[in-house]
Design a protein around this motif. Structure first.
Motif, PDB file in Angstrom:
ATOM      1  N   SER A   6      33.390  30.290  43.875  1.00 32.71           N
ATOM      2  CA  SER A   6      33.672  31.159  45.023  1.00 32.71           C
ATOM      3  C   SER A   6      33.706  32.633  44.638  1.00 32.71           C
ATOM      4  O   SER A   6      33.376  33.500  45.441  1.00 32.71           O
ATOM      5  CB  SER A   6      35.010  30.758  45.656  1.00 32.71           C
ATOM      6  OG  SER A   6      36.050  30.925  44.714  1.00 32.71           O
ATOM      7  N   LYS A   7      34.104  32.932  43.390  1.00 30.50           N
ATOM      8  CA  LYS A   7      34.157  34.330  42.979  1.00 30.50           C
ATOM      9  C   LYS A   7      32.769  34.932  42.791  1.00 30.50           C
ATOM     10  O   LYS A   7      32.613  36.147  42.849  1.00 30.50           O
ATOM     11  CB  LYS A   7      34.949  34.461  41.676  1.00 30.50           C
ATOM     12  CG  LYS A   7      36.428  34.136  41.831  1.00 30.50           C
ATOM     13  CD  LYS A   7      37.184  34.394  40.557  1.00 30.50           C
ATOM     14  CE  LYS A   7      38.665  34.102  40.737  1.00 30.50           C
ATOM     15  NZ  LYS A   7      39.431  34.351  39.501  1.00 30.50           N
ATOM     16  N   ASN A   8      31.782  34.089  42.524  1.00 32.39           N
ATOM     17  CA  ASN A   8      30.421  34.577  42.345  1.00 32.39           C
ATOM     18  C   ASN A   8      29.586  34.453  43.618  1.00 32.39           C
ATOM     19  O   ASN A   8      28.411  34.819  43.616  1.00 32.39           O
ATOM     20  CB  ASN A   8      29.733  33.811  41.219  1.00 32.39           C
ATOM     21  CG  ASN A   8      30.470  33.959  39.906  1.00 32.39           C
ATOM     22  OD1 ASN A   8      31.026  35.019  39.637  1.00 32.39           O
ATOM     23  ND2 ASN A   8      30.487  32.909  39.099  1.00 32.39           N
ATOM     24  N   ARG A  21      40.012  42.278  46.525  1.00 33.29           N
ATOM     25  CA  ARG A  21      40.860  42.742  45.425  1.00 33.29           C
ATOM     26  C   ARG A  21      40.084  43.664  44.489  1.00 33.29           C
ATOM     27  O   ARG A  21      40.628  44.634  43.965  1.00 33.29           O
ATOM     28  CB  ARG A  21      41.399  41.544  44.645  1.00 33.29           C
ATOM     29  CG  ARG A  21      42.316  40.632  45.446  1.00 33.29           C
ATOM     30  CD  ARG A  21      43.607  41.304  45.813  1.00 33.29           C
ATOM     31  NE  ARG A  21      44.402  41.636  44.645  1.00 33.29           N
ATOM     32  CZ  ARG A  21      45.550  42.287  44.675  1.00 33.29           C
ATOM     33  NH1 ARG A  21      46.026  42.715  45.841  1.00 33.29           N
ATOM     34  NH2 ARG A  21      46.220  42.542  43.573  1.00 33.29           N
ATOM     35  N   LYS A  22      38.799  43.357  44.276  1.00 35.44           N
ATOM     36  CA  LYS A  22      37.994  44.211  43.409  1.00 35.44           C
ATOM     37  C   LYS A  22      37.750  45.580  44.038  1.00 35.44           C
ATOM     38  O   LYS A  22      37.565  46.572  43.327  1.00 35.44           O
ATOM     39  CB  LYS A  22      36.664  43.531  43.110  1.00 35.44           C
ATOM     40  CG  LYS A  22      36.780  42.333  42.180  1.00 35.44           C
ATOM     41  CD  LYS A  22      35.426  41.704  41.924  1.00 35.44           C
ATOM     42  CE  LYS A  22      35.553  40.507  40.981  1.00 35.44           C
ATOM     43  NZ  LYS A  22      34.239  39.856  40.739  1.00 35.44           N
ATOM     44  N   LEU A  23      37.745  45.642  45.369  1.00 34.21           N
ATOM     45  CA  LEU A  23      37.559  46.918  46.068  1.00 34.21           C
ATOM     46  C   LEU A  23      38.842  47.712  46.221  1.00 34.21           C
ATOM     47  O   LEU A  23      38.827  48.799  46.791  1.00 34.21           O
ATOM     48  CB  LEU A  23      36.939  46.669  47.446  1.00 34.21           C
ATOM     49  CG  LEU A  23      35.475  46.207  47.454  1.00 34.21           C
ATOM     50  CD1 LEU A  23      35.043  45.856  48.848  1.00 34.21           C
ATOM     51  CD2 LEU A  23      34.580  47.292  46.875  1.00 34.21           C
ATOM     52  N   GLY A  24      39.942  47.180  45.738  1.00 40.46           N
ATOM     53  CA  GLY A  24      41.207  47.900  45.825  1.00 40.46           C
ATOM     54  C   GLY A  24      42.014  47.597  47.057  1.00 40.46           C
ATOM     55  O   GLY A  24      42.916  48.365  47.407  1.00 40.46           O
ATOM     56  N   TYR A  25      41.725  46.489  47.748  1.00 41.19           N
ATOM     57  CA  TYR A  25      42.460  46.145  48.968  1.00 41.19           C
ATOM     58  C   TYR A  25      43.793  45.497  48.612  1.00 41.19           C
ATOM     59  O   TYR A  25      43.903  44.746  47.650  1.00 41.19           O
ATOM     60  CB  TYR A  25      41.629  45.179  49.816  1.00 41.19           C
ATOM     61  CG  TYR A  25      42.355  44.610  51.005  1.00 41.19           C
ATOM     62  CD1 TYR A  25      42.475  45.328  52.184  1.00 41.19           C
ATOM     63  CD2 TYR A  25      42.940  43.354  50.941  1.00 41.19           C
ATOM     64  CE1 TYR A  25      43.135  44.812  53.272  1.00 41.19           C
ATOM     65  CE2 TYR A  25      43.614  42.825  52.026  1.00 41.19           C
ATOM     66  CZ  TYR A  25      43.698  43.553  53.194  1.00 41.19           C
ATOM     67  OH  TYR A  25      44.363  43.042  54.270  1.00 41.19           O
ATOM     68  N   GLY A 292      34.776  54.492  55.134  1.00 43.50           N
ATOM     69  CA  GLY A 292      35.242  55.830  54.807  1.00 43.50           C
ATOM     70  C   GLY A 292      36.508  55.870  53.987  1.00 43.50           C
ATOM     71  O   GLY A 292      37.037  56.945  53.734  1.00 43.50           O
ATOM     72  N   SER A 293      37.040  54.723  53.557  1.00 43.39           N
ATOM     73  CA  SER A 293      38.264  54.734  52.753  1.00 43.39           C
ATOM     74  C   SER A 293      38.006  55.118  51.316  1.00 43.39           C
ATOM     75  O   SER A 293      38.912  55.537  50.605  1.00 43.39           O
ATOM     76  CB  SER A 293      38.939  53.358  52.806  1.00 43.39           C
ATOM     77  OG  SER A 293      38.065  52.362  52.295  1.00 43.39           O
ATOM     78  N   GLY A 294      36.764  54.946  50.844  1.00 44.35           N
ATOM     79  CA  GLY A 294      36.439  55.324  49.477  1.00 44.35           C
ATOM     80  C   GLY A 294      37.000  54.399  48.438  1.00 44.35           C
ATOM     81  O   GLY A 294      37.028  54.737  47.243  1.00 44.35           O
ATOM     82  N   LEU A 295      37.460  53.216  48.835  1.00 45.47           N
ATOM     83  CA  LEU A 295      38.065  52.310  47.866  1.00 45.47           C
ATOM     84  C   LEU A 295      37.026  51.575  47.036  1.00 45.47           C
ATOM     85  O   LEU A 295      37.372  50.928  46.062  1.00 45.47           O
ATOM     86  CB  LEU A 295      38.945  51.288  48.612  1.00 45.47           C
ATOM     87  CG  LEU A 295      40.134  51.902  49.365  1.00 45.47           C
ATOM     88  CD1 LEU A 295      40.914  50.806  50.043  1.00 45.47           C
ATOM     89  CD2 LEU A 295      41.026  52.651  48.401  1.00 45.47           C
ATOM     90  N   GLY A 296      35.760  51.644  47.472  1.00 44.90           N
ATOM     91  CA  GLY A 296      34.734  50.980  46.673  1.00 44.90           C
ATOM     92  C   GLY A 296      34.514  51.655  45.335  1.00 44.90           C
ATOM     93  O   GLY A 296      34.012  51.038  44.405  1.00 44.90           O
ATOM     94  N   ALA A 301      42.122  47.828  37.184  1.00 39.64           N
ATOM     95  CA  ALA A 301      41.789  47.223  35.894  1.00 39.64           C
ATOM     96  C   ALA A 301      41.876  45.719  35.995  1.00 39.64           C
ATOM     97  O   ALA A 301      42.830  45.164  36.541  1.00 39.64           O
ATOM     98  CB  ALA A 301      42.725  47.752  34.804  1.00 39.64           C
ATOM     99  N   MET A 302      40.868  45.046  35.496  1.00 40.57           N
ATOM    100  CA  MET A 302      40.824  43.589  35.544  1.00 40.57           C
ATOM    101  C   MET A 302      41.743  43.007  34.480  1.00 40.57           C
ATOM    102  O   MET A 302      41.842  43.484  33.354  1.00 40.57           O
ATOM    103  CB  MET A 302      39.386  43.095  35.302  1.00 40.57           C
ATOM    104  CG  MET A 302      38.391  43.591  36.345  1.00 40.57           C
ATOM    105  SD  MET A 302      38.773  42.999  37.998  1.00 40.57           S
ATOM    106  CE  MET A 302      38.489  41.253  37.749  1.00 40.57           C
ATOM    107  N   LYS A 303      42.497  41.985  34.906  1.00 34.32           N
ATOM    108  CA  LYS A 303      43.410  41.325  33.968  1.00 34.32           C
ATOM    109  C   LYS A 303      42.628  40.344  33.101  1.00 34.32           C
ATOM    110  O   LYS A 303      41.776  39.606  33.586  1.00 34.32           O
ATOM    111  CB  LYS A 303      44.492  40.581  34.759  1.00 34.32           C
ATOM    112  CG  LYS A 303      45.401  41.497  35.536  1.00 34.32           C
ATOM    113  CD  LYS A 303      46.497  40.695  36.235  1.00 34.32           C
ATOM    114  CE  LYS A 303      47.416  41.615  36.997  1.00 34.32           C
ATOM    115  NZ  LYS A 303      48.490  40.861  37.683  1.00 34.32           N
ATOM    116  N   THR A 304      42.928  40.364  31.837  1.00 34.78           N
ATOM    117  CA  THR A 304      42.243  39.473  30.897  1.00 34.78           C
ATOM    118  C   THR A 304      43.182  38.357  30.460  1.00 34.78           C
ATOM    119  O   THR A 304      44.381  38.502  30.501  1.00 34.78           O
ATOM    120  CB  THR A 304      41.736  40.261  29.687  1.00 34.78           C
ATOM    121  OG1 THR A 304      42.866  40.938  29.076  1.00 34.78           O
ATOM    122  CG2 THR A 304      40.716  41.317  30.118  1.00 34.78           C
TER     123      THR A 304
END
Length: 304
Positions: A6-8, A21-25, A292-296, A301-304
């Motif tokens: 699902s992540k891909n 989450r990757k876009l900062g939401y 227009g939020s610019g969050l993209g 930082a991705m957790k490892t």
């Protein structure tokens, strides 16, 4: 062929939770650094190294000049609000007396008109029920009263005739409050504190570069340590020494003055306008995902 998870999966018509989450939401959390935390030897009002420090019963430390100015400003504000409240009560009382006088005069006028001729008995209650001006068998129609009422009527759609809504002033509290904890605070409940300064002959003492130590274990005091002040004498110790010795012996280790459990006041550490007090020093911010939020461009930082 590897299985598509699902992540891909990026061929959907909507954003998945992982893509958001990757876009900062969502709620972003960050542990505040040292620059965002108030030092333990700084005033809670001016955020500068305190001078003649005074402490309240909740552990908030202030400069003597700062807290006195704050309490004096609160007293002046209370006096101003009390004067405004008293003026409002006086005005309301005068308006009530004026209404009673007008009501009595209207009743006397209606009684006089009813007993001396064919003048119609005019009152607000009868006027609302009969708009033609007839109020009895012996009354006549008088249009001048209606015309005068229409001229003096307050119409809300006319700017010149808009009624004013009075601002009601509530009765203010007569107790001063702590500017940091918002609890009741009196001047007599404040007590001075004395923090032991490290005396090193090789290191020149400067006003902006002072090192404080615990008078019992001689450990350097920092923001990471929990500190306890004695309201009886004002000496400051680390929490370990306070719990191990003073809570048991009931005696100050610096001046041998007797103390009780209620005299042990834990000092609040950290805390500014951007973070909380105590151990909760984490800042949170909720960000929405939209055009227009610019969050993209901002990816956490991705957790490892």
């Amino acid at each position: 062929m590897p299985q598509r998870h699902s992540k891909n999966n990026n061929d959907l018509a909507f954003f998945t939770y992982d893509e958001k989450r990757k876009l900062g939401y969502g709620t972003q959390k960050e542990r505040l650094g040292r620059d965002s935390i108030k030092p333990f030897d700084a005033c809670c009002l001016c955020l500068k190294p305190f001078i003649n420090p005074l402490c309240c019963q909740r552990g908030h430390v202030f400069c003597k000049e700062c807290i006195l100015e704050c309490l004096l400003a609160q007293k002046k504000d209370m006096q101003r609000k009390l004067a405004a409240h008293a003026a409002q009560q006086k005005q309301e009382k005068e308006e009530e007396e004026e209404k009673l006088m007008l009501q009595k005069a209207r009743e006397l006028d209606a009684f006089d008109q009813q007993n001396h001729g064919a003048v119609p008995q005019y009152s607000d209650k009868n006027y609302t029920r009969d708009k033609n001006g007839f109020h009895g068998a012996n009354s006549v129609k008088v249009t001048s009263y209606e015309e005068e009422a229409l001229r003096n009527m307050k119409a809300f759609w006319l700017p010149s005739a808009t009624p004013e809504a009075p601002v009601k002033v509530e009765a203010p509290s007569t107790c001063t409050v702590c500017p940091e904890g918002q609890e009741k605070l009196k001047l007599k409940t404040l007590f001075p504190i004395h923090i032991t300064e490290e005396r090193n002959e090789q290191k020149k003492s400067k006003s902006l570069d002072k090192t404080y130590i615990c008078p019992s274990c001689r450990v350097t005091l920092t923001n990471t340590m929990s500190l306890v002040a004695l309201s009886s004498c004002g000496h400051v110790f680390c929490k370990k020494c306070a719990d191990k010795f003073m809570a048991v012996d009931k005696v100050c280790l610096a001046c041998n003055k007797s103390c009780k459990d209620r005299n042990l006041v834990p000092l609040e550490k950290g805390g500014t306008g951007f973070s909380g007090h105590g151990d909760h020093l984490e800042a949170t911010d909720f960000k929405h995902l939209g055009s227009g939020s610019g969050l993209g461009l901002v990816r956490p930082a991705m957790k490892t």
